[in-house]
Design a protein around this motif. Structure first.
Motif, short mmCIF file in Angstrom:
data_model
loop_
_atom_site.label_atom_id
_atom_site.label_comp_id
_atom_site.label_asym_id
_atom_site.label_seq_id
_atom_site.Cartn_x
_atom_site.Cartn_y
_atom_site.Cartn_z
N GLY A 54 27.11 12.91 -23.20
CA GLY A 54 27.62 14.26 -23.04
C GLY A 54 26.67 15.29 -23.62
O GLY A 54 25.62 14.95 -24.19
N LEU A 55 26.99 16.54 -23.45
CA LEU A 55 26.13 17.60 -23.92
C LEU A 55 26.25 17.74 -25.44
O LEU A 55 27.35 17.76 -25.99
N ARG A 56 25.06 17.88 -26.14
CA ARG A 56 25.04 18.04 -27.58
C ARG A 56 24.11 19.16 -27.97
O ARG A 56 23.11 19.42 -27.31
N CYS A 57 24.46 19.83 -29.10
CA CYS A 57 23.63 20.89 -29.64
C CYS A 57 22.30 20.32 -30.09
O CYS A 57 22.26 19.29 -30.78
N GLU A 58 21.18 20.98 -29.70
CA GLU A 58 19.87 20.47 -30.08
C GLU A 58 19.56 20.65 -31.56
O GLU A 58 18.58 20.11 -32.06
N VAL A 59 20.42 21.41 -32.26
CA VAL A 59 20.20 21.61 -33.70
C VAL A 59 21.06 20.64 -34.52
O VAL A 59 20.57 19.85 -35.32
N CYS A 60 22.39 20.75 -34.27
CA CYS A 60 23.29 19.94 -35.10
C CYS A 60 23.71 18.64 -34.45
O CYS A 60 24.39 17.82 -35.06
N ASP A 75 29.90 22.69 -25.83
CA ASP A 75 30.76 23.14 -24.72
C ASP A 75 29.89 23.46 -23.49
O ASP A 75 28.80 24.02 -23.63
N PRO A 76 30.35 23.12 -22.30
CA PRO A 76 29.54 23.41 -21.09
C PRO A 76 29.16 24.88 -20.95
O PRO A 76 28.15 25.21 -20.34
N LEU A 77 29.96 25.79 -21.51
CA LEU A 77 29.63 27.21 -21.41
C LEU A 77 28.37 27.56 -22.17
O LEU A 77 27.74 28.60 -21.93
N LEU A 78 27.98 26.70 -23.15
CA LEU A 78 26.80 26.99 -23.98
C LEU A 78 25.58 26.19 -23.57
O LEU A 78 24.56 26.22 -24.26
N VAL A 79 25.70 25.50 -22.43
CA VAL A 79 24.60 24.63 -22.04
C VAL A 79 23.30 25.39 -21.78
O VAL A 79 22.20 24.88 -21.95
N LYS A 80 23.43 26.67 -21.37
CA LYS A 80 22.22 27.46 -21.08
C LYS A 80 21.36 27.64 -22.33
O LYS A 80 20.13 27.61 -22.27
N ASN A 81 22.04 27.83 -23.50
CA ASN A 81 21.28 28.04 -24.74
C ASN A 81 20.98 26.73 -25.48
O ASN A 81 20.20 26.72 -26.44
N LEU A 82 21.64 25.63 -25.12
CA LEU A 82 21.43 24.29 -25.71
C LEU A 82 21.78 24.24 -27.20
O LEU A 82 21.32 23.31 -27.92
N ARG A 83 22.55 25.17 -27.70
CA ARG A 83 22.97 25.17 -29.11
C ARG A 83 24.21 25.98 -29.29
O ARG A 83 24.57 26.80 -28.43
N HIS A 84 24.91 25.71 -30.41
CA HIS A 84 26.07 26.53 -30.76
C HIS A 84 25.63 27.93 -31.14
O HIS A 84 24.46 28.14 -31.52
N LEU A 85 26.56 28.83 -31.13
CA LEU A 85 26.20 30.22 -31.44
C LEU A 85 25.71 30.39 -32.87
O LEU A 85 24.88 31.25 -33.17
N ARG A 91 26.00 18.00 -32.48
CA ARG A 91 27.42 17.82 -32.20
C ARG A 91 27.68 18.15 -30.73
O ARG A 91 26.88 18.83 -30.07
N PRO A 92 28.83 17.71 -30.19
CA PRO A 92 29.11 17.99 -28.76
C PRO A 92 29.05 19.50 -28.47
O PRO A 92 29.46 20.31 -29.30
#
Length: 328
Positions: free
Chosen positions: A305-311, A316-326, A313-314
Motif C-alpha cells: 500500500g501507499l506509505r509516507c516516504e519520510v515516516c 492516504d490516497p489523497l496525499l499520493v501526489k506529495n508522497l508524504r504526510h502534511l 506509515r500508510p
C-alpha cells in the motif's frame, strides 16, 4: 377646397376631358362661360347627377399662388342639387393629374388615358410607356375592392408585363392583399395635390434576428409587410419619381429608409462577427486540447500500500501526489 367641389371640363370640339392644369386660365375663359361655350362640365354632359348631354359652360376660379387653387366651377345656380358625387369627381380629376405627373417624369416616353392592355382584358386609367420599354398602368381607385377582385386585375397586368401602380382615394380601405403581393399602397388627395403612403416600422428583433435572410425589415421599409405597424408619410405628387418598378419615394424619404436599414445591417454584422469570434475561440481551445501531451500514468501502488516516504506509515490516497504526510 373639398374634392367634391372640383370639376373636370369636357371640350365639345376635341371630344376629350380637360383639366385646368393643362392650359392657362385665359384659354379656359375664352372657351367657357361667356366665351365660345365649348368647355362644359364633364360630369353633367356624361349624365352624372344630370341628364346625359347637359351642357353647362364652365367658369374659372382661383388664381396661381392664391388661397384657393385654380379650378373649374359651374356658373352660379347651374350646378346639380347637392353637387356631383365626390367619388366621381375624385376619380376623373385624379386620372388627369396622374397623367400630367407622369408626362413630367424624365423617363416617360408616352402617356395615354383609358388604354386597353394587349389582350384587351384590362383598361388602365393611365398608361405610361417609359423609354426603357417598361409599361406602367396607373390606377385611380375610388372604392374598396375585394381581395379576389384586386388580385385578378394585378395578376392580369403582371402576366402581360405591365407594372400596376394603385392610387387610392383618401379614407378608402384598401385590400391588404396588396401588401401580400409586395406592392406599396399610395393615396392621393386632389384638393391638397398630395400623395401619401406608409412605411413599415422595423420588425421586432427576436432571438437571432441577425440570421434572417432579409435584414431590411429590421429598419424602416417600403413597401411594408402585411402585418406591420405603419408610419404614414405625405408628399407633393410632383416629388414622386417614376421608374421601372413604379412610383418612387422622394430622395429624402429614400435616404431615411436606407439609413434605418443600414443601422440594422451594421448591428447584425456586429452580432455575426461576435458569433464568429466565439466559435473561433472554442475551436482553437479544442485544437489546443487535442495537441496537448497525454498525462503521465499514476505511479504503481506498492504491494504494501501507499506509505509516507519520510515516516513510512500508510499514506492516504489523497496525499499520493506529495508522497508524504502534511506534517512530515
Amino acid at each position: 377646397m373639398q374634392d367634391d367641389l372640383l370639376v373636370v371640363g369636357f371640350d365639345l370640339e376635341t371630344r376629350r376631358e380637360v383639366h385646368i392644369a393643362e392650359g392657362p386660365p385665359e384659354r379656359w375663359k375664352r372657351l367657357g362661360y361667356g366665351g365660345t361655350g365649348q368647355l362644359v362640365c364633364f360630369y353633367c354632359f356624361h349624365g352624372f347627377e344630370a341628364p346625359a348631354g347637359t351642357r353647362v359652360p364652365l367658369v374659372t376660379r382661383g388664381r396661381l399662388g392664391g388661397k384657393v387653387r385654380r379650378h373649374f366651377a359651374h356658373p352660379p345656380g347651374q350646378a346639380p342639387a347637392g353637387g356631383h358625387g365626390p367619388e366621381t369627381v375624385w376619380h376623373i380629376t385624379t386620372k388627369h393629374l396622374l397623367a400630367a405627373w407622369a408626362r413630367s417624369r424624365p423617363g416617360a416616353d408616352c402617356v395615354r388615358l383609358e388604354q386597353w392592355t394587349e389582350e384587351h382584358d384590362r383598361r388602365a386609367d393611365v398608361e405610361v410607356l417609359l423609354r426603357d420599354g417598361t409599361k406602367i398602368a396607373l390606377e385611380a381607385q375610388r372604392k374598396l375592392m375585394t381581395d379576389d377582385g384586386w388580385r385578378a386585375r394585378h395578376r392580369d397586368y403582371a402576366r402581360q408585363g405591365v407594372v400596376d401602380v394603385w392610387f387610392w382615394r383618401p379614407r378608402v380601405h384598401f385590400p391588404h392583399v396588396v401588401l401580400d403581393e409586395g406592392l406599396p399602397v399610395w393615396f392621393y388627395s386632389v384638393s391638397k395635390r398630395e400623395a401619401a403612403t406608409s412605411l413599415g416600422r422595423p420588425h421586432t428583433r427576436a432571438h437571432q434576428w441577425w440570421q434572417a435572410p432579409d435584414l431590411s425589415v429590421f429598419g424602416l421599409h417600403h413597401p411594408p409587410c402585411a402585418l406591420d405597424e405603419l408610419e404614414r408619410v405625405t408628399m407633393p405628387l410632383a416629388a414622386l419619381g417614376l421608374g421601372p418598378g413604379g412610383a418612387v419615394l422622394p430622395e429624402h424619404l429614400r435616404k431615411r429608409v436606407l439609413d434605418s436599414q443600414g443601422e440594422a445591417q451594421e448591428e447584425a454584422k456586429q452580432r455575426k462577427d461576435g458569433e464568429a469570434r466565439y466559435a473561433r475561440a472554442v475551436r482553437e481551445a479544442r485544437d489546443r486540447a487535442a495537441r496537448a501531451p497525454a498525462p503521465l500514468p499514476p505511479p504503481p501502488v506498492p504491494a504494501g500500500g501507499l506509505r509516507c516516504e519520510v515516516c513510512r506509515r500508510p499514506l492516504d490516497p489523497l496525499l499520493v501526489k506529495n508522497l508524504r504526510h502534511l506534517l512530515c
